[in-house]
Scaffold this active site. Structure first.
Site, PDB file in Angstrom:
ATOM      1  N   GLY A 183       5.293 102.437  24.624  1.00 43.45           N
ATOM      2  CA  GLY A 183       5.804 103.505  23.766  1.00 43.45           C
ATOM      3  C   GLY A 183       7.247 103.256  23.409  1.00 43.45           C
ATOM      4  O   GLY A 183       7.687 102.106  23.297  1.00 43.45           O
ATOM      5  N   ARG A 184       8.039 104.337  23.265  1.00 43.57           N
ATOM      6  CA  ARG A 184       9.433 104.193  22.845  1.00 43.57           C
ATOM      7  C   ARG A 184      10.247 103.369  23.837  1.00 43.57           C
ATOM      8  O   ARG A 184      11.026 102.496  23.450  1.00 43.57           O
ATOM      9  CB  ARG A 184      10.086 105.573  22.692  1.00 43.57           C
ATOM     10  CG  ARG A 184       9.526 106.444  21.592  1.00 43.57           C
ATOM     11  CD  ARG A 184      10.386 107.686  21.394  1.00 43.57           C
ATOM     12  NE  ARG A 184      10.617 108.380  22.651  1.00 43.57           N
ATOM     13  CZ  ARG A 184      11.818 108.754  23.097  1.00 43.57           C
ATOM     14  NH1 ARG A 184      12.907 108.481  22.395  1.00 43.57           N
ATOM     15  NH2 ARG A 184      11.958 109.391  24.251  1.00 43.57           N
ATOM     16  N   ILE A 185      10.079 103.661  25.120  1.00 51.06           N
ATOM     17  CA  ILE A 185      10.852 102.951  26.130  1.00 51.06           C
ATOM     18  C   ILE A 185      10.236 101.589  26.426  1.00 51.06           C
ATOM     19  O   ILE A 185      10.937 100.564  26.474  1.00 51.06           O
ATOM     20  CB  ILE A 185      10.951 103.789  27.418  1.00 51.06           C
ATOM     21  CG1 ILE A 185      11.669 105.112  27.124  1.00 51.06           C
ATOM     22  CG2 ILE A 185      11.669 103.014  28.518  1.00 51.06           C
ATOM     23  CD1 ILE A 185      11.637 106.107  28.262  1.00 51.06           C
ATOM     24  N   ARG A 242      -3.285 102.505  27.048  1.00 51.52           N
ATOM     25  CA  ARG A 242      -4.348 103.031  26.205  1.00 51.52           C
ATOM     26  C   ARG A 242      -4.452 102.231  24.908  1.00 51.52           C
ATOM     27  O   ARG A 242      -3.644 101.335  24.650  1.00 51.52           O
ATOM     28  CB  ARG A 242      -4.109 104.511  25.928  1.00 51.52           C
ATOM     29  CG  ARG A 242      -4.227 105.368  27.186  1.00 51.52           C
ATOM     30  CD  ARG A 242      -4.136 106.845  26.895  1.00 51.52           C
ATOM     31  NE  ARG A 242      -2.849 107.227  26.324  1.00 51.52           N
ATOM     32  CZ  ARG A 242      -2.507 108.482  26.049  1.00 51.52           C
ATOM     33  NH1 ARG A 242      -3.356 109.469  26.290  1.00 51.52           N
ATOM     34  NH2 ARG A 242      -1.326 108.752  25.536  1.00 51.52           N
ATOM     35  N   THR A 285      10.913 103.601  36.288  1.00 48.89           N
ATOM     36  CA  THR A 285      12.004 104.459  35.833  1.00 48.89           C
ATOM     37  C   THR A 285      11.454 105.651  35.061  1.00 48.89           C
ATOM     38  O   THR A 285      12.198 106.319  34.342  1.00 48.89           O
ATOM     39  CB  THR A 285      12.995 103.677  34.944  1.00 48.89           C
ATOM     40  OG1 THR A 285      12.281 103.110  33.829  1.00 48.89           O
ATOM     41  CG2 THR A 285      13.685 102.572  35.727  1.00 48.89           C
ATOM     42  N   ARG A 331       8.350 108.348  36.167  1.00 47.19           N
ATOM     43  CA  ARG A 331       8.169 109.448  37.105  1.00 47.19           C
ATOM     44  C   ARG A 331       7.452 108.921  38.348  1.00 47.19           C
ATOM     45  O   ARG A 331       6.506 108.140  38.244  1.00 47.19           O
ATOM     46  CB  ARG A 331       7.346 110.592  36.481  1.00 47.19           C
ATOM     47  CG  ARG A 331       8.051 111.359  35.368  1.00 47.19           C
ATOM     48  CD  ARG A 331       9.217 112.173  35.912  1.00 47.19           C
ATOM     49  NE  ARG A 331       9.863 112.988  34.897  1.00 47.19           N
ATOM     50  CZ  ARG A 331      10.850 112.601  34.113  1.00 47.19           C
ATOM     51  NH1 ARG A 331      11.312 111.356  34.212  1.00 47.19           N
ATOM     52  NH2 ARG A 331      11.377 113.416  33.218  1.00 47.19           N
ATOM     53  N   GLU A 372      12.942 115.340  44.408  1.00 43.93           N
ATOM     54  CA  GLU A 372      14.339 115.110  44.026  1.00 43.93           C
ATOM     55  C   GLU A 372      15.115 116.423  44.059  1.00 43.93           C
ATOM     56  O   GLU A 372      14.542 117.475  43.810  1.00 43.93           O
ATOM     57  CB  GLU A 372      14.400 114.496  42.621  1.00 43.93           C
ATOM     58  CG  GLU A 372      13.715 113.135  42.512  1.00 43.93           C
ATOM     59  CD  GLU A 372      13.796 112.559  41.097  1.00 43.93           C
ATOM     60  OE1 GLU A 372      14.411 113.206  40.213  1.00 43.93           O
ATOM     61  OE2 GLU A 372      13.231 111.484  40.866  1.00 43.93           O
ATOM     62  N   HIS A 381      17.817 108.654  39.909  1.00 46.21           N
ATOM     63  CA  HIS A 381      17.344 109.186  38.623  1.00 46.21           C
ATOM     64  C   HIS A 381      18.467 109.206  37.583  1.00 46.21           C
ATOM     65  O   HIS A 381      18.844 110.257  37.055  1.00 46.21           O
ATOM     66  CB  HIS A 381      16.745 110.585  38.784  1.00 46.21           C
ATOM     67  CG  HIS A 381      15.728 110.882  37.720  1.00 46.21           C
ATOM     68  ND1 HIS A 381      14.661 111.717  37.920  1.00 46.21           N
ATOM     69  CD2 HIS A 381      15.617 110.456  36.437  1.00 46.21           C
ATOM     70  CE1 HIS A 381      13.934 111.793  36.813  1.00 46.21           C
ATOM     71  NE2 HIS A 381      14.509 111.023  35.897  1.00 46.21           N
TER      72      HIS A 381
END
Length: 320
Positions: A151-153, A173, A232, A234, A263, A283
């Protein structure tokens, strides 16, 4: 209005342009995290609460005891940590808008990869202690980079891997696989081949009911002893307890993480931090000045709009 800004660990809010837009309102920032009774007590007397990402949860047992709060202004659109039904039932409006930065998280991902493979934390400590070299690093050129979720990251992480002359192999996917082929990356022939073949494997998926625990102990057991698993996104994407057990067992031999099951992690109270093969950060993926300015800018806009009687980005409208 009295506005509480929670989880301002770096005391950064007051240094942002966004904070100055709240001149005329009473703003109190809190640099630590509390839950339960302490959170209820902390929020007493405040009209609005600004939440940074998913740092503080508002479950029903807390919400039902909030006696003055009328607005929750959430940074980002993720509201999975909020009991929206309970908030609506208490007549508390929830506004959630804005987004983090794919660039910032991708940058930290590569910071962790390079730090882990070149043993940077240990070498920095050695040098400060008056000692010289004590390790041999691993170059990424020629290694296989596995990207789970393009995706974006993930797309940014993959592009950097290509620039470093890595072989990029993707899994995910149908959308991720289609984007991978279009970008000229390889798609693993199977899930098993993806985990078994990666030298560095990065997970870049949103945490949803469908993706919770999507990386299993069986997946990790397929990885090479010399491989590095990077998360990085979840912690909940990995089966509970599986990563610490896998690194301890030596498959994969190393991990680099920016996220944890619970956290904030204080007093090193997470099993991953006891493992020498783990490089970890608290985080920090979105914690850059430009991202905080953007996130808090939206949160402040939501506070001001609510104060003016015209709330924006409402996700849990007050029930009559």
């Amino acid at each position: 209005m009295r506005v509480a800004v929670l989880d301002d660990f770096q005391s950064a809010f007051g240094r942002l342009d966004a904070a100055r837009r709240l001149d005329g309102h009473e703003v109190v920032t809190f640099p630590d995290a509390v839950t339960g009774d302490a959170l209820v007590e902390r929020l007493h007397g405040f009209d609005a609460v600004v939440l940074l990402q998913q740092r503080t949860a508002l479950p029903r047992d807390v919400v039902e005891r909030l006696d003055t709060v009328r607005l929750v202004s959430q940074t980002g659109r993720n509201t999975g940590h909020l009991d929206l039904d309970a908030l609506a039932g208490r007549g508390i409006t929830v506004c959630a808008g804005g987004a983090g930065s794919a660039a910032a998280t991708a940058e930290l991902t590569w910071g962790l990869v390079l730090s882990a493979l070149r043993h940077l934390p240990a070498e920095v400590s050695r040098l400060r202690e008056g000692r010289w070299q004590g390790s041999v690093g691993t170059s990424v050129a020629g290694l296989t980079l596995g990207v789970y979720g393009l995706g974006r990251i993930g797309s940014r992480v993959a592009a950097v891997g290509r620039a470093f002359d890595m072989r990029v192999v993707c899994w995910g996917r149908e959308g991720s696989q289609a984007r991978a082929r279009e970008a000229g990356y390889d798609v693993a022939p199977s899930r098993e081949a993806f985990f078994a073949g990666a030298d560095v494997l990065c997970v870049h998926l949103p945490l949803t009911q469908e993706t919770r625990g999507i990386v299993t102990a069986a997946d990790l057991a397929l990885m090479k002893p010399g491989a590095l698993f990077v998360n990085t996104s979840r912690a909940g994407l990995v089966e509970s307890g599986a990563l610490a057990a896998a690194v301890a067992a030596g498959r994969p031999g190393r991990a680099a993480v920016d996220v944890f099951d619970s956290e904030p992690v204080l007093d090193a109270a997470d099993p991953l931090l006891a493992l020498p093969g783990v490089t970890a950060t608290p985080h920090l993926g979105y914690v850059t000045w430009d991202v905080l300015e953007s996130l808090y800018g939206t949160a402040v806009e939501q506070v001001l709009a609510f104060a003016a009687g015209e709330p924006v980005n409402v996700v849990a409208p007050t029930r009559p």
